[in-house]
Every structure is written in C-alpha cells, then in structure tokens.
Write an enzyme that holds these catalytic residues in place. Structure first.
Site, short mmCIF file in Angstrom:
data_model
loop_
_atom_site.label_atom_id
_atom_site.label_comp_id
_atom_site.label_asym_id
_atom_site.label_seq_id
_atom_site.Cartn_x
_atom_site.Cartn_y
_atom_site.Cartn_z
N CYS A 244 43.21 41.75 35.70
CA CYS A 244 42.48 40.44 36.18
C CYS A 244 43.54 39.91 37.04
O CYS A 244 43.97 38.63 36.98
CB CYS A 244 41.96 39.51 35.23
SG CYS A 244 40.97 40.67 34.18
N GLY B 17 47.12 37.70 42.85
CA GLY B 17 48.43 38.11 42.59
C GLY B 17 49.68 37.18 42.44
O GLY B 17 50.86 37.62 42.71
N CYS C 245 42.57 29.73 31.48
CA CYS C 245 42.36 28.52 31.96
C CYS C 245 41.57 27.79 31.29
O CYS C 245 40.75 26.98 31.77
CB CYS C 245 42.65 28.41 33.40
SG CYS C 245 40.95 29.07 34.15
#
Lengths: 188, 342
Positions: free
Chosen positions: B149, B153, B270
């Site tokens: 995932c 980048g 997150c």
C-alpha cells in the site's frame, strides 16, 4: 543556409508502460547511455547502478537501478524500477530530470556541457522560461555533445533542468527544454 | 471465503455496537447535533474510546492546531543545511519533536510545495506522526523490504533514506498514485525501489514467502485521524469500520506471509479506531502465533489501547503500539504497531 534546428521538449513519459518488459539494455543503447553520461561527466553512475531498458519500436526508456534490486526472478513486471534517466526517441537521446537527481545524490557535478544562470533566471527557468545571455554566468558547451541539451545550473551549481543554446535576433539564448518545475506541472 | 476468526470477531463487534448505542445514545445525539457531518455510530464510538471531554476535544481540533511538517531528504542534504536555506527564504522552522530529519513549519511565506528546494528533492511534505512509521520498522537493518500500500511513495522514499542499499519492493493498486510514486522516486533520487501495480494481497506470490526482513503495511483505513482536516470530515458507520477491517485483515495476513523468521512488520493507519488497529492485530496474532508484539523504537505518542468496548485485546499491544491523537499531540491521528516473527 541550414534549416533552423527544431527544438522540442522531451515529452515526459506518462502512465503505465505495461506490455514492455524491463531487460538489460542492448549494446547500442548502452553505448548511447555511456556517451550521454560522458558528455555531462556522470560516468561514475555506472559503477553503482545497472541500466535496465524498456524497448518498443521507436522508443526506449532507460532506467538506472541500484545493484541490490533484483527483479530477474519476479514474474510480474514492475510499474517502475529505479530512476528513469533517459528516453531515446527515434534514435534521439532525451535526458530526464531523474538523471540530474541521481547525480546529485552521488554528489556529481557536471564537468562540461552546462550553463550557470543567475538566481533570478533560475527562478524563471523552473517556471518554464528561457534564459537570456544577460542572465548567464557561465556557458560551457562541448562541441562533441551538441545533440544533447545543456544542463542548466543555478549559481550553486544545482541542476535546474536542460536547455539548448541558440541565437535569436543575434542574441544568445538558452531555450528551456525541461525544468524541475515539471514535477509540479505534471499533474501527478 | 472469509477467515473464521475474522467472521466471529465481526459478529462479536456487531453485538458490542448494538450495546454501545444504548449506552451512549443521548450524548452521541448531542455530539451529532454539534457536528452534523458525524455519524451517530461514530459519535458513540468516540465517546466509548475517549470519554466525553476528550471526544469533544478531538472533534473540535482543527488543522490549524496541528504541526505542519516536512521531511528532509537526507540522501541529498542535511537538516541543518535545508533549515538554513529555507529560513533565508523567510520560512520559520523548528525541529520535529520526535525525529531528527523532520522540520516543523511555523510560518511559510508561500506554499512549501513550490520552493526550489522542494523541486530539487531536498525535502518532501509528510505528516508529523506518519513520519514515525518507517523509523518504527528500523529498515536500516534489512536487506529486503516490502512496502505494501505504498501510495504516492512518501514512506517508500523514507524507507530508501534509511536503507539506500536495500532492495525495496513497493505495491499499490492505484495507478495514479504509482505515477506520483515514480515522480517522487525521480525527484528525491531514489534508485533502489521496484514498484508494482497490483493488489498488495498478492505480494507473497510475487516476492515469495518468508523472504522479506522488513514489511511496512500502512493499511487503507477509515481515516478518522484526518478529522481535523476538512477532507477527513465525513460520516463513518459501524459497517464502514467493519468493512475496512476485512481488507486490513487480509493485507495483514499477506504481510505475515512475506516475513522471514526474525523479520519485523510495522502496521500503521491514519485512524484512531481500536477496531482497525489493536483489535485487528489481536485477530492476526491469534491466527499467527509466530508473530509477537514488541515496542517500536520511536519517541512520542501514547501506548496502544487494550481496553475498549469489552473486546479481548492482546495485552502486549499496549507497548507494541503507539498512538498519536490530534488534540493531545498536535499531529494527525495515527497508530503505529510493531510485530516480529519469531
């Protein structure tokens, strides 16, 4: 009188290049790569990085990849590997921003075929503008490398992109070919 | 077919949720009136997780209260040198409290993404808590690293900063994000990454099983840690959370399959939800006893939550997880957990 040189910015490659496989570069491509690196004084990159190519009929994309990365045993072709450094379009070599970035990581400064510009011109250059002679601090063209664009540097010798020198209305000019502002303008 | 453990766990969770609404119904409705975008399920979960006062504080925290940070690209420059240059341009900066190559922007005369230094690849923009997932992995000890995932980048290039000589394989299902990843590799000068356009659940069949020393799984999640941002304010029902868990579990199982004995997995999200972090990893540990939780070597945050909703949560995750909460740490909400394969 010879026809004016046609100048065109290399179109940065876009999107997925599925269908073309990463392979060791052919001898002719390797030679073009070596010549390009030599023109700029970046030959040392080949000590640490391996060149892989994606070849199609008229188009070859060359990537420099750290030696530790081994994709030979992997069936799935990567979307991208290493850094995309040059594109060869119908035999014409178009160096890319990735080449300059990698040279920076390796602390290589161009030894020839470059132009150094003022801070103000540097700022305009990365917005896609050309550089006029009044803004050039140094110009070092290698007559053996005229098929390649010059590297445009700021006063700190940091690479801003590529340009081609030409004369317009008798004045020397560096036409913007590809600049670091592309990273923002590319839309990705 | 869905794993039995996960099915059972989701059923248990659903029954706990039913009781949750009964317990917090009145307060949840009050919160929903104050924050109309909030789902009643979400309000009840925050009240259960944080209590009334902290739930209010969490929801009231806006982006302007959070640290704005950049990550220095140590492949090209140093923190001191970059700081000096940006300060000459009128930026006001201070060190990141938890990481020595991070800088907090207190004032920017223009967008940090438009400076020459950004274009030259001297830094990238990254959230203050998100920046800690990679150090939690200690990738500098690994020769082969997987970034499942990978997205655009940002963490992939951070892995390369820590381990410029390692072999890094990055995966993402989104081609547009991979195009951004390719650009970031170029801009930041990272040449030791191979990125694949594929579902990361296929990573073990691509890289082989038990051969990777370090795996980063920054899992897709409900994004509740981004609630301080306008884009993060949308309703999440119980089903939204449970559906995320299904994918997260499958990704975590794939990550476990990649790991060689002694290898380390960092799982991060997150989101602040226990369901998608400590509870999810409890399920993973149940079905993968070869994995052991261990404390991540990072500063800041608070320990993982092991008491929530009466769920059975692995006690070791209290020390193995670090949580960052917007209203306490001035960061995006983030959870980082570390496991090792014995």
């Amino acid at each position: 009188m010879p026809a004016p040189q046609k100048l065109e910015a290399p179109r940065p490659p876009r999107g997925d290049e599925a269908g073309r496989r990463y392979t060791p570069c052919s001898h002719s491509v390797q030679k073009k790569l070596t010549t390009t690196l030599s023109c700029y004084g970046f030959e040392a990159l080949l000590d640490k990085y391996v060149a892989l190519c994606k070849e199609a009929r008229h188009l070859t994309d060359v990537y420099l990849v750290a030696r530790a990365v081994d994709i030979s045993g992997i069936d799935v072709q990567p979307y991208t590997v290493g850094i995309h450094v040059i594109r060869i379009d119908r035999g014409r070599v178009l160096p890319l921003l990735g080449l300059l970035s990698l040279a920076q990581v390796e602390k290589l400064r161009p030894l020839s075929h470059y132009a150094v510009v003022t801070d103000k011109a540097a700022l305009l250059f990365v917005y896609g503008k050309d550089v006029y002679s009044t803004s050039m601090l140094e110009l070092r063209e290698d007559e053996h490398c005229t098929s390649l664009p010059l590297i445009v540097l700021n006063a700190l010798h940091e690479p801003l992109g590529y340009g081609r020198s030409l004369r317009k209305h008798g004045e020397l000019l560096i036409r913007n070919v590809l600049d670091a502002g592309w990273y923002l303008r590319s839309g990705v | 077919m869905e794993d039995k453990t996960l099915t059972t766990a989701l059923k248990e969770l659903a029954s706990k949720y039913a009781a949750l609404i009964k317990r917090w119904g009145k307060e949840a409705h009050r919160l929903k009136q104050k924050y109309p975008w909030l789902h009643i399920h979400q309000a009840a979960r925050y009240l259960e997780l944080l209590g009334e006062e902290q739930a209010e504080n969490f929801l009231a925290t806006r982006e302007s209260r959070l640290m704005r940070t950049i990550r220095v690209n140590t492949l090209k420059t140093t923190t001191a040198s970059l700081r000096r240059r940006l300060e000459e341009r009128g930026f006001r900066l201070r060190p990141h409290p938890y990481i020595d190559y991070g800088l907090v922007i207190d004032h920017a005369p223009y967008s940090p993404g438009a400076s020459l230094e950004y274009l030259l690849g001297y830094y990238t923009i990254q959230g203050p808590a998100s920046m800690l997932a990679v150090p939690a992995l200690e990738p500098e000890r690994a020769e082969k690293i997987a970034d499942m995932c990978a997205g655009a980048g940002v963490k992939t290039t951070q892995l390369a900063q820590h381990s410029p000589r390692a072999e890094i394989h990055a995966f993402d299902i989104n081609k547009r994000k991979l195009a951004a990843l390719k650009n970031n590799l170029s801009r930041l000068g990272v040449a030791n990454v191979a990125a694949y356009h594929t579902d990361a659940r296929a990573a073990p069949s691509i890289l082989g099983e038990k051969g990777t020393e370090a795996v980063l799984l920054d899992a897709p999640c409900s994004g509740e840690g981004l609630i301080p941002f306008q884009k993060g304010r949308w309703p999440r029902s119980f089903e939204d959370i449970m559906s995320r868990m299904r994918l997260q579990y499958q990704l975590a199982v794939a990550a476990a399959r990649l790991l060689r004995p002694g290898g380390v997995l960092v799982y991060s999200t997150c989101t602040i939800s226990v369901e998608e972090n400590e509870y999810l990893l409890t399920l993973l540990l149940e079905t993968h006893p070869e994995l052991k939780p261990e404390p991540p070597p990072i500063k800041g945050g608070i320990p993982g939550f092991t008491e929530y909703l009466g769920l059975q949560i692995e006690p070791g995750l209290h020390r193995a997880c670090r949580r960052f909460l917007p209203h306490i740490h001035a960061t995006e909400g983030f959870t980082i957990c570390r496991l090792r394969r014995s």
